[in-house]
Design a protein around this motif. Structure first.
Motif, PDB file in Angstrom:
ATOM      1  N   ARG A  42      -7.610 -10.066 -20.387  1.00 34.67           N
ATOM      2  CA  ARG A  42      -7.556 -11.540 -20.516  1.00 34.67           C
ATOM      3  C   ARG A  42      -8.569 -12.014 -21.553  1.00 34.67           C
ATOM      4  O   ARG A  42      -8.268 -12.848 -22.399  1.00 34.67           O
ATOM      5  CB  ARG A  42      -7.818 -12.212 -19.170  1.00 34.67           C
ATOM      6  CG  ARG A  42      -6.655 -12.196 -18.228  1.00 34.67           C
ATOM      7  CD  ARG A  42      -6.889 -13.071 -17.003  1.00 34.67           C
ATOM      8  NE  ARG A  42      -8.079 -12.701 -16.242  1.00 34.67           N
ATOM      9  CZ  ARG A  42      -8.122 -11.741 -15.317  1.00 34.67           C
ATOM     10  NH1 ARG A  42      -7.039 -11.043 -15.047  1.00 34.67           N
ATOM     11  NH2 ARG A  42      -9.239 -11.479 -14.679  1.00 34.67           N
ATOM     12  N   ALA A  43      -9.763 -11.482 -21.469  1.00 35.92           N
ATOM     13  CA  ALA A  43     -10.806 -11.895 -22.408  1.00 35.92           C
ATOM     14  C   ALA A  43     -10.465 -11.470 -23.838  1.00 35.92           C
ATOM     15  O   ALA A  43     -10.676 -12.234 -24.784  1.00 35.92           O
ATOM     16  CB  ALA A  43     -12.148 -11.313 -21.978  1.00 35.92           C
ATOM     17  N   ALA A  44      -9.917 -10.266 -24.016  1.00 34.69           N
ATOM     18  CA  ALA A  44      -9.559  -9.796 -25.362  1.00 34.69           C
ATOM     19  C   ALA A  44      -8.450 -10.652 -25.962  1.00 34.69           C
ATOM     20  O   ALA A  44      -8.458 -10.936 -27.160  1.00 34.69           O
ATOM     21  CB  ALA A  44      -9.142  -8.325 -25.316  1.00 34.69           C
ATOM     22  N   ARG A  45      -7.502 -11.082 -25.141  1.00 39.09           N
ATOM     23  CA  ARG A  45      -6.443 -11.971 -25.631  1.00 39.09           C
ATOM     24  C   ARG A  45      -7.041 -13.307 -26.091  1.00 39.09           C
ATOM     25  O   ARG A  45      -6.693 -13.828 -27.144  1.00 39.09           O
ATOM     26  CB  ARG A  45      -5.378 -12.194 -24.559  1.00 39.09           C
ATOM     27  CG  ARG A  45      -4.464 -10.996 -24.359  1.00 39.09           C
ATOM     28  CD  ARG A  45      -3.464 -11.223 -23.235  1.00 39.09           C
ATOM     29  NE  ARG A  45      -2.721 -12.467 -23.375  1.00 39.09           N
ATOM     30  CZ  ARG A  45      -1.584 -12.603 -24.062  1.00 39.09           C
ATOM     31  NH1 ARG A  45      -1.055 -11.563 -24.667  1.00 39.09           N
ATOM     32  NH2 ARG A  45      -0.981 -13.770 -24.129  1.00 39.09           N
ATOM     33  N   GLY A  46      -7.943 -13.855 -25.302  1.00 37.31           N
ATOM     34  CA  GLY A  46      -8.607 -15.107 -25.686  1.00 37.31           C
ATOM     35  C   GLY A  46      -9.442 -14.945 -26.938  1.00 37.31           C
ATOM     36  O   GLY A  46      -9.433 -15.798 -27.840  1.00 37.31           O
ATOM     37  N   LEU A  47     -10.149 -13.835 -27.033  1.00 37.74           N
ATOM     38  CA  LEU A  47     -10.961 -13.543 -28.209  1.00 37.74           C
ATOM     39  C   LEU A  47     -10.073 -13.405 -29.449  1.00 37.74           C
ATOM     40  O   LEU A  47     -10.418 -13.886 -30.528  1.00 37.74           O
ATOM     41  CB  LEU A  47     -11.748 -12.258 -27.970  1.00 37.74           C
ATOM     42  CG  LEU A  47     -12.626 -11.762 -29.090  1.00 37.74           C
ATOM     43  CD1 LEU A  47     -13.698 -12.786 -29.443  1.00 37.74           C
ATOM     44  CD2 LEU A  47     -13.266 -10.441 -28.685  1.00 37.74           C
ATOM     45  N   THR A  48      -8.911 -12.777 -29.283  1.00 42.68           N
ATOM     46  CA  THR A  48      -7.964 -12.629 -30.402  1.00 42.68           C
ATOM     47  C   THR A  48      -7.568 -13.999 -30.938  1.00 42.68           C
ATOM     48  O   THR A  48      -7.598 -14.236 -32.150  1.00 42.68           O
ATOM     49  CB  THR A  48      -6.724 -11.832 -29.942  1.00 42.68           C
ATOM     50  OG1 THR A  48      -7.142 -10.515 -29.576  1.00 42.68           O
ATOM     51  CG2 THR A  48      -5.673 -11.754 -31.039  1.00 42.68           C
ATOM     52  N   ALA A  49      -7.227 -14.904 -30.043  1.00 40.23           N
ATOM     53  CA  ALA A  49      -6.834 -16.249 -30.474  1.00 40.23           C
ATOM     54  C   ALA A  49      -7.984 -16.952 -31.188  1.00 40.23           C
ATOM     55  O   ALA A  49      -7.798 -17.500 -32.284  1.00 40.23           O
ATOM     56  CB  ALA A  49      -6.355 -17.072 -29.278  1.00 40.23           C
ATOM     57  N   ARG A  50      -9.164 -16.924 -30.600  1.00 38.57           N
ATOM     58  CA  ARG A  50     -10.308 -17.622 -31.201  1.00 38.57           C
ATOM     59  C   ARG A  50     -10.657 -17.060 -32.572  1.00 38.57           C
ATOM     60  O   ARG A  50     -10.887 -17.800 -33.530  1.00 38.57           O
ATOM     61  CB  ARG A  50     -11.515 -17.548 -30.278  1.00 38.57           C
ATOM     62  CG  ARG A  50     -11.380 -18.449 -29.094  1.00 38.57           C
ATOM     63  CD  ARG A  50     -12.656 -18.755 -28.320  1.00 38.57           C
ATOM     64  NE  ARG A  50     -13.882 -18.387 -28.944  1.00 38.57           N
ATOM     65  CZ  ARG A  50     -14.691 -17.402 -28.513  1.00 38.57           C
ATOM     66  NH1 ARG A  50     -14.364 -16.684 -27.470  1.00 38.57           N
ATOM     67  NH2 ARG A  50     -15.826 -17.159 -29.117  1.00 38.57           N
ATOM     68  N   ALA A  51     -10.709 -15.733 -32.675  1.00 42.19           N
ATOM     69  CA  ALA A  51     -11.110 -15.106 -33.942  1.00 42.19           C
ATOM     70  C   ALA A  51     -10.080 -15.351 -35.032  1.00 42.19           C
ATOM     71  O   ALA A  51     -10.438 -15.697 -36.166  1.00 42.19           O
ATOM     72  CB  ALA A  51     -11.316 -13.604 -33.730  1.00 42.19           C
ATOM     73  N   LEU A  52      -8.794 -15.178 -34.700  1.00 40.77           N
ATOM     74  CA  LEU A  52      -7.761 -15.328 -35.730  1.00 40.77           C
ATOM     75  C   LEU A  52      -7.569 -16.777 -36.149  1.00 40.77           C
ATOM     76  O   LEU A  52      -7.398 -17.062 -37.339  1.00 40.77           O
ATOM     77  CB  LEU A  52      -6.446 -14.718 -35.249  1.00 40.77           C
ATOM     78  CG  LEU A  52      -6.465 -13.196 -35.076  1.00 40.77           C
ATOM     79  CD1 LEU A  52      -5.130 -12.709 -34.538  1.00 40.77           C
ATOM     80  CD2 LEU A  52      -6.830 -12.504 -36.383  1.00 40.77           C
ATOM     81  N   LEU A  53      -7.582 -17.698 -35.194  1.00 46.28           N
ATOM     82  CA  LEU A  53      -7.485 -19.115 -35.562  1.00 46.28           C
ATOM     83  C   LEU A  53      -8.687 -19.525 -36.414  1.00 46.28           C
ATOM     84  O   LEU A  53      -8.545 -20.255 -37.390  1.00 46.28           O
ATOM     85  CB  LEU A  53      -7.353 -20.002 -34.324  1.00 46.28           C
ATOM     86  CG  LEU A  53      -6.016 -19.887 -33.587  1.00 46.28           C
ATOM     87  CD1 LEU A  53      -6.087 -20.627 -32.252  1.00 46.28           C
ATOM     88  CD2 LEU A  53      -4.862 -20.403 -34.433  1.00 46.28           C
ATOM     89  N   GLY A  54      -9.867 -18.996 -36.056  1.00 52.15           N
ATOM     90  CA  GLY A  54     -11.077 -19.276 -36.832  1.00 52.15           C
ATOM     91  C   GLY A  54     -11.010 -18.703 -38.240  1.00 52.15           C
ATOM     92  O   GLY A  54     -11.631 -19.227 -39.161  1.00 52.15           O
TER      93      GLY A  54
END
Length: 169
Positions: A42-54
């Motif tokens: 769950r955390a890696a999925r959230g991190l993926t979204a934050r990093a890529l959108l950023g």
């Protein structure tokens, strides 16, 4: 009762070490060493979204990267077991988004379930690799000093040629 403390991977992107993971942010993504668990997925999925959108990746590629990461993660757990050490790399680039996942078992490669189609309403499993073929044409598996790495390039529209992967890392 769920903890009110956010998972360390959901905090600002900075090098972070905690039980079960080590995060190393990059300018366009991250490298994450983790033990496989539902919480870390769950955390890696959230991190993926934050990093890529950023990093400016288009939202549709962010969604696809989360889906591919989840599929690779699930395959690694099925092959190697719960709490297996994994290394996830997610990175935005000019050609698209790279999603790479290392696991320690070089001998077990992804296998397609025979006869399963994405639109098969009765299949209980087996759609993951055809979905990866659709989202990351030309994905591949390479042996590494720590096991194997599945490499997927989710292309920006029009960037993948007939050979699939055209850029390697």
């Amino acid at each position: 009762m769920p903890s009110s403390t956010p998972h360390p991977l959901l905090l600002p992107l900075a090098p972070t070490a905690a039980l079960g993971h080590y995060l190393a942010p990059t300018p366009t993504g991250f490298t994450l060493h983790m033990s496989a668990s539902p919480r870390n997925l769950r955390a890696a999925r959230g991190l993926t979204a934050r990093a890529l959108l950023g990093a400016g990746a288009p939202p549709e590629l962010v969604d696809a990267a989360q889906l591919v990461l989840s599929e690779l993660y699930g395959n690694a757990v099925r092959a190697c077991g719960d709490y297996v050490p994994l290394i996830a790399e997610v990175e935005a680039g000019a050609a698209g988004v790279w999603v790479r996942l290392h696991d320690p078992d070089v001998s077990r490669r992804p296998q397609r379930a025979p006869g399963v189609r994405l639109d098969d309403a009765h299949a209980e499993s087996g759609r993951g690799l055809p979905l990866m073929d659709l989202l990351a044409p030309g994905w591949d598996v390479v042996a590494t000093p720590v096991g194997k790495q599945v490499r997927c390039l989710l292309p920006v529209s029009g960037h993948v040629g007939p050979g699939g992967l055209h850029e390697s890392r």
